[in-house]
Enzyme design. Structure first.
Site: not given
Ligand code: FAD
Ligand code: NAP
Length: 308
Positions: A133, A136-137
């Site tokens: 992701c 997300c990261d």
């Protein structure tokens, strides 16, 4: 007894909830184990949903959907469904923790989840430098170099997203041609800080207790290359989430194809009366938000027709 139990709250489940409640079904519950919205919430850019004038994030796209459905009476239970079973003419929906609900109709829209690529170190460093992701990261690697694995739409779009945050992105793909749409390939090739590492696969990801410190690739000629990156994003396709259909005796509740996708007709009916499937989980799914939403509406209209 529920009129309709919807399993999964992505674009298919939410749209089904909207159509079912607005179309007159009274007791409709959407069982979604996380926040409603589905896998598109992990996408950093969506530009192909009709009516979107500018590129938006998946979260921005999905943010109004639950509120719109709840207005017409859809209920959301934030819980994982373990299994769906036949119960006479109805269905038993078994929830995590053992609680059960019965429903006259069930719609399976549990979607799909990212596959693992299978290289050494992938599981060991998952969440510690290996990610699926970028939204997300990605920020953890601001101004650092990262690697991306895959040659489909997801890999290329997420590589482009990461290239705006990171100093450099190595795009590792096992072939020379990409599966992604030509427009996205063109954008990728024009991005200065993306280096293509083609005809190559990942031999291993290595690091220590602090996380990943590099990726070792190998090309078709057997030549190895060391990329000293702290992060690797893998986008190698999706698996369908069909676990809820697996019965205690090892059979499946309805017919699946060889990939585990639910066999449906054009009304989203499965091989079992009153059981429907919609979105990425079904055979021949185009795996698009607009198509999942359309499937959800179709299935809901069929459930309404059964009850009226
Ligand atoms: P999903 O979105 O997968 O939703 C399924 C839901 O079911 C999930 O929320 C999950 O938590 C829930 N669930 C699963 N099992 C259970 C259970 N047992 N109990 C309770 N809940 C459960 N499509 C586009 O049209 N345009 C794009 O630009 C685009 N970009 C994408 C980018 C990325 C990174 C990804 C991964 C996908 C992208 N897609 C895009 C594809 C799109 O996201 C999917 O086609 C769509 O989300 C499918 O919707 P769905 O409702 O079938 O399933
Ligand atoms: P995908 O299209 O299946 O692509 C997976 C990629 O990973 C392929 O390039 C594949 O290589 C590679 N791969 C598979 N297994 C591998 C392994 N073990 N090691 C290394 N590489 C591996 O998956 P996706 O990109 O996630 O897309 C899924 C679906 O969602 C597609 O239908 C896609 O069109 C759709 N989607 C659409 C959009 C959009 O419309 N903007 C955005 C995202 C996703 P090969 O090419 O050699 O097989």
């Amino acid at each position: 007894m529920l009129d309709l139990a919807i399993i999964g709250g992505g674009p298919a489940g939410l749209t089904a909830g909207l159509y079912a409640t607005r179309g007159g079904l009274k007791d409709v519950v959407m069982f979604e184990m996380g926040l409603p919205g589905g896998q598109i919430m992990n996408s950093s850019e969506v530009e192909n949903y009709p009516g979107i004038k500018e590129v938006v994030t998946g979260m921005e796209l999905m943010e109004p959907w639950p509120e719109q459905c709840m207005r017409f009476g859809l209920k959301h239970e934030m819980i994982q469904v373990t299994r769906v079973e036949k119960d006479g003419d109805n269905f038993k929906v078994i929830l995590a923790g053992g609680k059960e609900e019965t429903a006259k109709n069930v719609l399976i829209c549990t979607g799909s989840t990212p596959k693992r690529a299978g290289f050494e170190g992938e599981d060991e460093f998952f969440g510690k430098g290996v990610s699926t992701c970028a939204t997300c990261d990605g920020f953890f690697y601001k101004d650092k170099e990262v690697a991306v694995l895959g040659g489909g739409d997801t890999a290329l779009e997420e590589a482009l997203y990461l290239a705006n945050i990171c100093s450099k992105v190595y795009l590792i793909h096992r072939r020379e041609e990409f599966r992604a749409s030509p427009n996205t390939v063109e954008r990728l090739k024009n991005k200065e800080n993306i280096e293509l590492v083609l005809n190559s696969s990942i031999k291993k990801v290595y690091g220590d207790a602090m996380g990943v410190s590099g990726v070792l690739t190998v090309n078709k000629e057997g030549k190895e290359r060391d990329l000293p990156v702290p992060g690797i994003f893998t986008f190698v396709g999706m698996n369908v989430n069909n676990e809820v259909l697996m019965q205690e005796d090892g059979s499946t509740l309805c017919e699946l194809n060889e990939y585990g996708e639910v066999i449906v007709d054009l009304s989203m009916k499965t091989s079992v009366e009153g059981l429907f499937a919609a979105g990425d989980i079904r055979i021949l799914a185009p795996k698009q938000v607009v198509c999942a939403a359309s499937d959800g509406a179709t299935a809901a209209l069929q459930a309404i027709a059964r009850e009226h």
